[in-house]
Design a protein around this motif. Structure first.
Motif, PDB file in Angstrom:
ATOM      1  N   ASN A 111     -24.455  13.064   6.046  1.00  0.00           N
ATOM      2  CA  ASN A 111     -23.105  13.901   6.790  1.00  0.00           C
ATOM      3  C   ASN A 111     -22.329  15.339   5.673  1.00  0.00           C
ATOM      4  OD1 ASN A 111     -23.252  12.248   8.848  1.00  0.00           O
ATOM      5  ND2 ASN A 111     -22.610  10.351   7.424  1.00  0.00           N
ATOM      6  N   LYS A 112     -21.759  15.384   6.234  1.00  0.00           N
ATOM      7  CA  LYS A 112     -20.820  16.349   5.000  1.00  0.00           C
ATOM      8  C   LYS A 112     -19.536  16.839   5.475  1.00  0.00           C
ATOM      9  CE  LYS A 112     -24.981  18.885   3.771  1.00  0.00           C
ATOM     10  NZ  LYS A 112     -25.864  20.658   2.971  1.00  0.00           N
ATOM     11  N   ARG A 113     -18.919  16.950   4.939  1.00  0.00           N
ATOM     12  CA  ARG A 113     -17.239  17.519   5.013  1.00  0.00           C
ATOM     13  C   ARG A 113     -17.477  18.699   5.656  1.00  0.00           C
ATOM     14  NH1 ARG A 113     -16.336  14.469  -0.537  1.00  0.00           N
ATOM     15  NH2 ARG A 113     -17.794  15.976  -0.968  1.00  0.00           N
ATOM     16  N   ILE A 114     -16.810  19.724   6.709  1.00  0.00           N
ATOM     17  CA  ILE A 114     -16.416  21.037   6.683  1.00  0.00           C
ATOM     18  C   ILE A 114     -15.680  21.660   5.498  1.00  0.00           C
ATOM     19  CG2 ILE A 114     -15.802  22.020   7.978  1.00  0.00           C
ATOM     20  CD1 ILE A 114     -18.321  21.344   9.248  1.00  0.00           C
ATOM     21  N   LYS A 166     -22.374  15.431  11.008  1.00  0.00           N
ATOM     22  CA  LYS A 166     -23.633  15.048  10.978  1.00  0.00           C
ATOM     23  C   LYS A 166     -24.307  16.215  10.952  1.00  0.00           C
ATOM     24  CE  LYS A 166     -24.146  10.729  13.518  1.00  0.00           C
ATOM     25  NZ  LYS A 166     -25.047  10.044  14.365  1.00  0.00           N
ATOM     26  N   THR A 167     -25.343  16.226   9.717  1.00  0.00           N
ATOM     27  CA  THR A 167     -26.572  17.457   9.023  1.00  0.00           C
ATOM     28  C   THR A 167     -28.143  16.633   9.659  1.00  0.00           C
ATOM     29  OG1 THR A 167     -26.811  17.937   7.186  1.00  0.00           O
ATOM     30  CG2 THR A 167     -25.307  19.071   7.794  1.00  0.00           C
ATOM     31  N   GLY A 170     -12.048  17.014   1.291  1.00  0.00           N
ATOM     32  CA  GLY A 170     -12.813  16.750   1.216  1.00  0.00           C
ATOM     33  C   GLY A 170     -12.460  14.644   0.881  1.00  0.00           C
ATOM     34  N   ALA A 171     -10.711  14.322   0.091  1.00  0.00           N
ATOM     35  CA  ALA A 171     -10.400  13.128   0.363  1.00  0.00           C
ATOM     36  C   ALA A 171     -10.534  12.385   1.676  1.00  0.00           C
ATOM     37  CB  ALA A 171      -9.565  13.091  -0.142  1.00  0.00           C
ATOM     38  N   CYS A 172     -10.315  13.367   2.360  1.00  0.00           N
ATOM     39  CA  CYS A 172      -9.947  11.513   3.884  1.00  0.00           C
ATOM     40  C   CYS A 172     -11.411  11.781   4.793  1.00  0.00           C
ATOM     41  CB  CYS A 172      -8.630  12.474   4.781  1.00  0.00           C
ATOM     42  SG  CYS A 172      -9.499  13.773   6.064  1.00  0.00           S
ATOM     43  N   MET A 173     -11.857  12.731   4.620  1.00  0.00           N
ATOM     44  CA  MET A 173     -12.569  12.455   5.453  1.00  0.00           C
ATOM     45  C   MET A 173     -12.918  12.409   7.340  1.00  0.00           C
ATOM     46  SD  MET A 173     -15.585  11.621   2.905  1.00  0.00           S
ATOM     47  CE  MET A 173     -16.968  11.218   3.936  1.00  0.00           C
ATOM     48  N   LEU A 230     -22.487  26.562   6.861  1.00  0.00           N
ATOM     49  CA  LEU A 230     -23.861  25.315   6.870  1.00  0.00           C
ATOM     50  C   LEU A 230     -24.890  26.111   6.479  1.00  0.00           C
ATOM     51  CD1 LEU A 230     -22.921  22.227   9.117  1.00  0.00           C
ATOM     52  CD2 LEU A 230     -22.519  22.712   6.008  1.00  0.00           C
ATOM     53  N   ARG A 231     -25.948  26.179   6.258  1.00  0.00           N
ATOM     54  CA  ARG A 231     -27.194  26.857   6.774  1.00  0.00           C
ATOM     55  C   ARG A 231     -27.756  26.912   8.268  1.00  0.00           C
ATOM     56  NH1 ARG A 231     -28.797  29.600   2.108  1.00  0.00           N
ATOM     57  NH2 ARG A 231     -27.770  29.106   0.099  1.00  0.00           N
ATOM     58  N   ARG A 232     -28.438  27.690   8.767  1.00  0.00           N
ATOM     59  CA  ARG A 232     -29.261  27.316   9.852  1.00  0.00           C
ATOM     60  C   ARG A 232     -30.334  26.289   9.738  1.00  0.00           C
ATOM     61  NH1 ARG A 232     -32.123  32.099  13.691  1.00  0.00           N
ATOM     62  NH2 ARG A 232     -32.195  30.792  15.355  1.00  0.00           N
ATOM     63  N   GLU A 233     -30.225  26.684   8.549  1.00  0.00           N
ATOM     64  CA  GLU A 233     -31.833  25.029   8.991  1.00  0.00           C
ATOM     65  C   GLU A 233     -31.617  23.463   8.562  1.00  0.00           C
ATOM     66  OE1 GLU A 233     -31.506  26.798   4.288  1.00  0.00           O
ATOM     67  OE2 GLU A 233     -31.111  27.779   7.130  1.00  0.00           O
ATOM     68  N   GLU A 234     -29.856  23.418   8.058  1.00  0.00           N
ATOM     69  CA  GLU A 234     -29.391  22.091   7.816  1.00  0.00           C
ATOM     70  C   GLU A 234     -28.371  21.126   9.185  1.00  0.00           C
ATOM     71  OE1 GLU A 234     -26.395  21.518   5.213  1.00  0.00           O
ATOM     72  OE2 GLU A 234     -26.004  24.092   4.848  1.00  0.00           O
TER      73      GLU A 234
END
Length: 242
Positions: free
Chosen positions: A225-228, A220-221, A212-215, A235-239
């Motif tokens: 924004n989320k880091r895989i 996009k969700t 999670g440090a380098c981004m 990730l949940r379907r709804e997001e």
């Protein structure tokens, strides 16, 4: 929370022509959920290789990987007794509390993390149907291992050489209350069009650091924004924004 540590290779054996199973001995306390991954440092390679955890116990980590490049080719040639520098406990993993009668869907190299997930779901008393998708009979692995857990297992092959001919969505049942899946993006899109319940997708993404440090693996969700590598890979379907 993640941990860097040294691990000894206990075994490293082929399951198919280009898919291998490696068992590592070492500290596993930072692996806390099915669907997490490890990040392996390889000699001569700048970036670590992220590999999903197939299974683990108090002493060992089992991974299954496909030889697709120089890094995984290097891994396939490693012998028992070799020592690896590994980051463990990476990613969020699957939340099993949302289901009672789930579909667990794995495609190709997306199959491995579904094994420990299935084990955890069955231990939780859930009634699990597993759908494993491959291109041909020669690519199939871990079918019997899933059956041994007590799951109802369905195998599909694109060419019809084994099981149901077609894709994982051709094996969907109507009797499920949730789904969990890992595999390639075309499979995800087919599932998204077919599924009638909520569910969780585990995404593959190119990663830099893995924690999670380098981004470098941001996406996009609907909730920003989320880091895989850190906020995912699940990730949940709804997001999800398709």
């Amino acid at each position: 929370m993640y941990k860097q540590n040294l691990y000894i290779i206990l075994s490293n054996e082929p399951l198919t022509k280009d898919v291998y199973k490696m068992v590592l001995v070492g500290d596993t306390e930072y692996i806390t959920a099915p669907g997490q991954f490890i990040n392996i440092k390889l000699d001569g390679k700048f970036l670590r290789r992220p590999i999903s955890v197939c299974d683990y116990n108090s002493e060992t980590i089992t991974i299954i990987y496909k030889v697709v490049g120089s890094g995984t080719k290097q891994m396939s040639e490693m012998l028992p007794g070799a020592v690896l520098d590994v980051l463990t406990g990476l990613g969020n993993g699957y939340d099993i509390s949302a289901s009672k009668k789930p579909l667990v869907i794995g495609g190709g190299v997306g199959v491995p993390p579904m094994y420990n997930l299935t084990k955890k779901l069955i231990a939780d008393g859930q009634e699990v149907t597993v759908i494993l998708g491959f291109n041909t009979k020669e690519e199939i692995f871990f079918e019997n291992e899933f059956r041994a857990l007590g799951a109802d297992v369905i195998v599909t092959t694109v060419d019809g050489s084994y099981g149901i001919k077609g894709y994982v969505t051709d094996a969907f049942t109507d009797d499920y209350d949730y789904f969990y899946t890992c595999g390639p993006m075309p499979m995800f899109r087919a599932i998204e069009a077919k599924a009638t319940t909520q569910g969780q997708y585990s995404f593959e993404e190119r990663m830099g650091c893995g924690f999670g440090a380098c981004m470098g693996c941001s996406c996009k969700t609907k909730y920003g924004n989320k880091r895989i590598c850190k906020d995912g890979p699940v990730l949940r379907r709804e997001e999800i924004i398709w």
